[in-house]
Write an enzyme that holds these catalytic residues in place. Structure first.
Site, short mmCIF file in Angstrom:
data_model
loop_
_atom_site.label_atom_id
_atom_site.label_comp_id
_atom_site.label_asym_id
_atom_site.label_seq_id
_atom_site.Cartn_x
_atom_site.Cartn_y
_atom_site.Cartn_z
N HIS A 331 34.94 50.50 39.67
CA HIS A 331 35.61 51.54 39.31
C HIS A 331 35.05 52.89 39.81
O HIS A 331 33.71 52.80 39.99
CB HIS A 331 35.87 51.35 37.56
CG HIS A 331 34.82 51.64 36.87
ND1 HIS A 331 34.13 52.84 36.65
CD2 HIS A 331 34.10 50.70 36.33
CE1 HIS A 331 33.23 52.58 35.70
NE2 HIS A 331 32.95 51.17 35.60
N CYS A 349 29.27 47.16 35.32
CA CYS A 349 30.11 47.11 36.54
C CYS A 349 29.62 47.89 37.72
O CYS A 349 28.59 48.43 37.74
CB CYS A 349 31.20 48.27 35.95
SG CYS A 349 32.46 47.50 34.51
#
Length: 402
Positions: A331, A349
């Site tokens: 992201h 992440c």
């Protein structure tokens, strides 16, 4: 027609021929000898094959109970042709069907209802010209329960080369082998693949190797009327046609802190990243892109970490792509741009700059492959997301019901 063994080897025509040949040897080949023949050389005339009556058979027995309504119902004629046939419910429903091109059979073209009584009737005519009629009245099963099914792909969708086909039932399947027979994956070109059951309610099909770009795929869950074991039947069919797009593979390296992106095996971009810090390292392994989101709230409570704890968070991001059930995404992370390319600081992440995250999401799609390496001591579980490539082909096939 005489059968071998009914007459001796020196009888009948063979004996006459032998005598005539002996006479010719002594007298020579003269016209007189030829003229003495009566000219009858026709021998016994062949016996015509008997004309057979038709043999008519129906695919379901008279009085049968608990018949699976999703099967093919048929009437078949041997040594003749079907002239008319019907399958009609006592409730008035006329089931669609038709006679095959060669006339040897009538076949149903739609499933029957649950808990209904039907009569299958057919007439056929044999080689002897005589018609024969037969009928069978039977009752279809009443399920103890029905299961519906959903798929992880949509009709008309284009997907990446790592895409598994996941059939999720609304409850546990008692007979997995029966369920697999009702699930069909058809490809062009032909692609080797197999099912694997991670849970009792989910069958996943994947190819042996990554899909070939341009492959067309039809995924059909033909479960209506099929017995799935223990009185459980399928509720309705599902189907989707899809196409495999370009081969897009990304490799995220925790040692170099960069991600390399390859399209059809050619490197097209190298981007700085920041992955999970040592206390929450990104699991190493091969992920399959699951879903893409423009505007997404990253919430630690979705995988069990309270947002008020020291490791908790709740952040809105502009670009987010899910890679696992456990909350691993790549992201946009404008707050970590200074660390991207040199330090792993995330909660697990893959952090990218907004520009790089937007580019990757624009050029990627569900089913694309992302491999994480040198990221720490954790390893991606094959059950975490669509991470089917974490299993060897041998281990994958071992999870099939057949």
């Amino acid at each position: 027609m005489k059968r071998r063994g009914e007459r001796g080897p020196f009888s009948g025509v063979r004996l006459v021929t032998s005598v005539a040949l002996a006479g010719a040897l002594f007298a020579g080949c003269t016209s007189a000898a030829s003229d003495s023949s009566d000219g009858d050389t026709s021998g016994p005339s062949p016996t015509a094959a008997p004309v057979k009556p038709v043999s008519l058979s129906l695919s379901v027995d008279e009085g049968a109970q608990d018949v699976a309504p999703g099967q093919l119902f048929s009437a078949t004629a041997a040594d003749g042709t079907i002239t008319e046939a019907s399958l009609v419910g006592t409730h008035g429903t006329v089931v669609e069907g038709g006679i095959t091109e060669d006339g040897s059979a009538w076949e149903s073209a739609e499933p029957l209802g649950y808990g209904k009584t039907y009569t299958l009737e057919a007439t056929a005519t044999g080689e002897d010209g005589k018609p024969v009629t037969d009928s069978s009245t039977f009752t279809t099963a009443t399920p103890s329960q029905t299961l519906s099914v959903s798929m992880n792909v949509q009709d008309g969708q284009e997907v990446g080369v790592g895409m598994p086909l996941i059939f999720t039932f609304s409850g546990d399947v008692p007979d997995k082998a029966a369920a697999e027979k009702a699930l069909r994956v058809t490809t062009e070109p032909r692609t080797e693949g197999a099912f694997h059951w991670f849970t009792d309610d989910q069958a996943t099909w994947r190819p042996k190797d990554y899909w070939q770009p341009g492959t067309t795929v039809s995924a059909d869950a033909m479960i209506y009327g099929k017995h799935l074991g223990g009185g459980t039947f399928g509720a309705e069919d599902k189907a989707a046609d899809l196409t495999i797009g370009d081969k897009v593979v990304a490799i995220a390296d925790g040692g170099t802190h960069h991600m390399r992106v390859y399209v059809n095996d050619q490197e097209v971009r190298r981007m700085p990243i920041s992955m999970g810090k040592p206390s929450s390292s990104t699991p190493n392994g091969t992920y399959t892109v699951m879903s893409e989101h423009n505007g997404y709230t990253m919430d630690s409570s979705t995988y069990g970490v309270d947002i008020d704890s020291s490791q908790g968070y709740r952040l809105w991001v502009e670009y987010a792509v899910r890679m696992s059930y456990s909350g691993i995404f790549y992201h946009s992370a404008p707050w970590s741009v200074g660390y991207q390319g040199n330090t792993n600081t995330s909660h697990g992440c893959i952090n990218l700059s907004p520009e790089n995250a937007a580019w990757l999401m624009e050029n990627s799609q569900p089913g694309d492959v992302i491999t994480v390496q040198n990221a720490g001591e954790q390893t991606l579980e094959p059950t975490d997301g669509w991470s089917v490539w974490q299993l060897s082909w041998e281990d994958w096939v071992a999870g099939s019901a057949e």
